[in-house]
Design a protein around this motif. Structure first.
Motif, short mmCIF file in Angstrom:
data_model
loop_
_atom_site.label_atom_id
_atom_site.label_comp_id
_atom_site.label_asym_id
_atom_site.label_seq_id
_atom_site.Cartn_x
_atom_site.Cartn_y
_atom_site.Cartn_z
N PHE A 1 37.70 35.01 32.61
CA PHE A 1 37.25 36.37 32.35
C PHE A 1 37.26 36.69 30.86
CE2 PHE A 1 37.56 36.85 36.83
CZ PHE A 1 36.73 37.91 37.15
N ALA A 2 38.26 36.21 30.15
CA ALA A 2 38.32 36.46 28.71
C ALA A 2 37.15 35.79 28.01
CB ALA A 2 39.64 35.93 28.15
N ALA B 1 45.69 36.54 41.04
CA ALA B 1 44.53 35.99 40.33
C ALA B 1 43.28 36.83 40.58
CB ALA B 1 44.29 34.54 40.75
N LEU B 2 43.27 37.58 41.69
CA LEU B 2 42.09 38.38 42.03
C LEU B 2 42.02 39.69 41.24
CD1 LEU B 2 39.72 38.19 44.07
CD2 LEU B 2 41.07 39.61 45.62
N ILE B 3 43.12 40.08 40.61
CA ILE B 3 43.15 41.36 39.88
C ILE B 3 42.03 41.48 38.84
CG2 ILE B 3 44.51 42.75 38.25
CD1 ILE B 3 47.00 41.94 39.85
N PRO B 4 41.80 40.45 37.99
CA PRO B 4 40.69 40.57 37.03
C PRO B 4 39.33 40.78 37.70
CG PRO B 4 42.13 38.76 36.42
CD PRO B 4 42.55 39.21 37.79
N ASN B 5 39.12 40.11 38.85
CA ASN B 5 37.85 40.27 39.57
C ASN B 5 37.65 41.72 40.00
OD1 ASN B 5 39.01 37.54 39.88
ND2 ASN B 5 37.13 37.08 40.98
N LEU B 6 38.69 42.28 40.62
CA LEU B 6 38.58 43.65 41.13
C LEU B 6 38.48 44.65 39.98
CD1 LEU B 6 41.20 43.46 44.03
CD2 LEU B 6 38.71 43.18 44.16
N THR B 7 39.18 44.37 38.89
CA THR B 7 39.12 45.26 37.72
C THR B 7 37.71 45.30 37.15
OG1 THR B 7 41.43 44.77 37.18
CG2 THR B 7 40.07 45.72 35.44
N LEU B 8 37.11 44.12 36.98
CA LEU B 8 35.75 44.05 36.45
C LEU B 8 34.77 44.73 37.39
CD1 LEU B 8 33.72 43.02 34.35
CD2 LEU B 8 33.57 40.89 35.67
N MET B 9 34.97 44.53 38.69
CA MET B 9 34.08 45.15 39.67
C MET B 9 34.15 46.67 39.59
SD MET B 9 33.88 44.27 43.76
CE MET B 9 33.83 42.52 43.40
N ALA B 10 35.37 47.20 39.46
CA ALA B 10 35.54 48.65 39.37
C ALA B 10 34.94 49.19 38.08
CB ALA B 10 37.03 49.00 39.44
N LEU B 11 35.18 48.51 36.97
CA LEU B 11 34.64 48.96 35.68
C LEU B 11 33.12 48.96 35.68
CD1 LEU B 11 37.04 47.10 33.21
CD2 LEU B 11 37.02 49.54 33.73
N THR B 12 32.54 48.00 36.40
CA THR B 12 31.08 47.91 36.46
C THR B 12 30.50 48.95 37.41
OG1 THR B 12 31.26 45.52 36.05
CG2 THR B 12 29.15 46.34 36.86
#
Length: 212
Positions: free
Chosen positions: A90-91, A156-167
């Motif tokens: 993600f980074a 490990a799924l936290i970045p996925n969900l964070t990006l999804m919410a931000l988008t």
């Protein structure tokens, strides 16, 4: 048959020494031996049966060596390794997206165009990462790795969900992800996200089987 089984387990127990999982390892291999010996019940030559056992599982010394080596890989190390790799994904993707939108570099535009022209390939590579997560935990920790796999998956799924919410809430401008954010790709991402845990679980079981 029972004599060969007892001999195998005795040598394995000796090789494991004071291994903290010794009892569960022996129980697991006893079950696998019972299954194999049942399938070999018509084979009368003991040497041949012993060869089949070692061909399937390896020698007791080899098995013990593998389990001793795995003591050096702790659940915590394994968990944080996969979390770190996912964060790195993600980074790296975030840095590339940011640079593409803020810097007017021709080579960067070309790189972005090439990468975004194969979104399915990117998704498949990422799915492979999650499959590898389940497989390695299953192979490394066997039947005791399921809880570790679940915890690692959630973190490990936290970045996925964070990006999804931000988008979704447009905190990150949709234009930054052009031409990826098409309806079909969004639906594909949602579908693949739903598949992540089943994929990890299947891979974990495969890895657990491969550890035997």
């Amino acid at each position: 048959m029972e004599e060969l089984k007892a001999e195998f387990l005795s040598e394995l127990a000796k090789g494991l020494g004071e291994h903290q999982e010794k009892a569960s390892i022996l129980t697991e291999y006893e079950g696998h031996l019972d299954e194999l010996l049942l399938s070999l019940r018509d084979m009368e030559d003991k040497a041949q049966v012993r060869g089949e056992i070692q061909s399937r599982f390896g020698t007791p010394e080899e098995i013990a060596a593998i389990w001793r080596e795995e003591l050096t890989v702790t659940p915590s190390k394994m968990k944080w390794l996969f979390i770190a790799v996912n964060v790195l994904f993600f980074a790296g993707g975030g840095a590339l997206t940011l640079a593409h939108n803020l810097l007017d570099w021709s080579w960067l535009r070309l790189l972005w165009a090439e990468l975004t022209s194969f979104p399915i390939l990117i998704a498949l590579i990422y799915m492979f990462f999650w499959a590898l997560l389940g497989y390695e935990i299953g192979r490394g920790f066997g039947h005791k790795g399921k809880k570790l796999m679940r915890r690692t998956f959630i973190l490990a799924l936290i970045p996925n969900l964070t990006l999804m919410a931000l988008t979704v809430f447009q905190i990150i401008p949709h234009e930054w992800f052009d031409p990826l954010l098409k309806e079909t790709f969004i639906l594909l991402c949602i579908f693949l996200t739903i598949l992540l845990y089943p994929l990890c679980l299947v891979s974990y079981r495969w890895g657990k089987k491969a550890s035997v």
